[in-house]
Design an enzyme around this catalytic site. Sequence first.
Site, PDB file in Angstrom:
ATOM      1  N   CYS A 164      57.655  90.939  59.291  1.00 35.65           N
ATOM      2  CA  CYS A 164      57.432  90.310  60.597  1.00 35.65           C
ATOM      3  C   CYS A 164      55.966  90.254  61.009  1.00 35.65           C
ATOM      4  CB  CYS A 164      58.232  91.042  61.662  1.00 35.65           C
ATOM      5  SG  CYS A 164      59.970  91.226  61.221  1.00 35.65           S
ATOM      6  N   HIS A 290      55.794  93.114  70.400  1.00 38.56           N
ATOM      7  CA  HIS A 290      56.672  92.727  69.286  1.00 38.56           C
ATOM      8  C   HIS A 290      58.097  92.606  69.800  1.00 38.56           C
ATOM      9  CE1 HIS A 290      57.763  92.038  65.195  1.00 38.56           C
ATOM     10  NE2 HIS A 290      58.518  93.116  65.127  1.00 38.56           N
ATOM     11  N   HIS A 324      63.628  85.952  67.178  1.00 36.79           N
ATOM     12  CA  HIS A 324      62.672  86.598  66.277  1.00 36.79           C
ATOM     13  C   HIS A 324      62.492  85.674  65.085  1.00 36.79           C
ATOM     14  CE1 HIS A 324      60.365  89.238  63.972  1.00 36.79           C
ATOM     15  NE2 HIS A 324      61.055  90.367  64.093  1.00 36.79           N
TER      16      HIS A 324
END
Length: 395
Positions: A164, A290, A324
């Site tokens: 990520c 995040h 995400h």
Amino acid sequence: MPSRIPPLAITAYTATSALGRGRHAHVEALRGRRSGLRANDFTTTPLACAIGRVDGLEASPLPTEWAAHDSRNNRLAWLGLGADAFLDAAREAIARHGAGRVALLAGTSTASIGSTEAAFRSLEDGRFPAALAAPVLHTPHSLGLFLQEALGTRGPCSTIATACSSSAKIFAQAERLIRLGIVDAAILAGVDTLCGSVLFGFNALELVSPDACRPFDVARRGISIGEAAGFVLLEREGAGAPRLLGYGESSDAHHMSTPHPHGLGARLALADAFARAGIDAREVDYVNLHGTATVKNDEVEAAVLADMFPPTTRASSTKGWTGHTLGAAGILEAVISLLAIEHGFVPGTLNTEVAEPACSAQLALANEERAVRVALSNSFGFGGNNCTLAFGCAA
């Protein structure tokens, strides 16, 4: 600690996600608190979850000259390149600096694995069908190979795949290449698309929420997966352009999928970003967290935020809007941070009602109109691959 670095100009940037195509679409959705998440309509096998899907990719093959590169991921990249006249800006930079003096850096975690899945589902006598047999479709570098051909760059071309944090870390690599004189500019690309192995893989880890994700909510239930393409052009100079002030990277390698319990890697990345940017936490107006909406990730990041920033700092996760987007999350959320600077607002944390107590002072639930001169963007990937980016107003 690292030394302060000269800021770099961000002379063009864009994003395409479930919120729409280009910067204007993203600002409108953020200001209107309109989420791009919807019930899963991507997988043929039922999976109850929300996804952030970009419409139209199935009906938009690549132009004929790049047919060998045709995949969902590269289609999204091509669609994203055309937004906000980014393709024109990139080609002008290549002409200005020379093709060999422009780096092309791609961040992706799954590349065109969706095409590999499709090829295995449709084997012909044990072989991939002709339409899916091109080797460039089945390499982690497929995105970079396609973009290099489409753009005509001849400088360094590399792919970063650190889960990520992939498309956040390409900013750091670009800064080093420019500072060392290897190139004069860098085109940064972060693209990841939905595919079965990602959706069912995260579901197998019990990390997928059955409904739209709720970052930092005390009742959060997991992530919502999305897809996106983001592009940034970095150069040494650019009148009126926002700046990359600094970055911090770390690899704590605590666990394959769980963050360090004390956020060691996150703290190191933040500290190094402060040092390279020549700022401290009190000068940060906004932090794009995040904030995946998983129990442990949000718990650890909330504690780090509370420990390292004053209560007046504003922070939020924007994954309730986009989902995400995995390897594209770093650059997508960098673009959102740049939009916060450009338009003077802090996007709230969509879908969240009761905030994690540790960060309730800093966490913006509703949108807030306020000047943002310095913004940070956190990207914390599996395996402890962490990156924090620092951005600032135009010089």
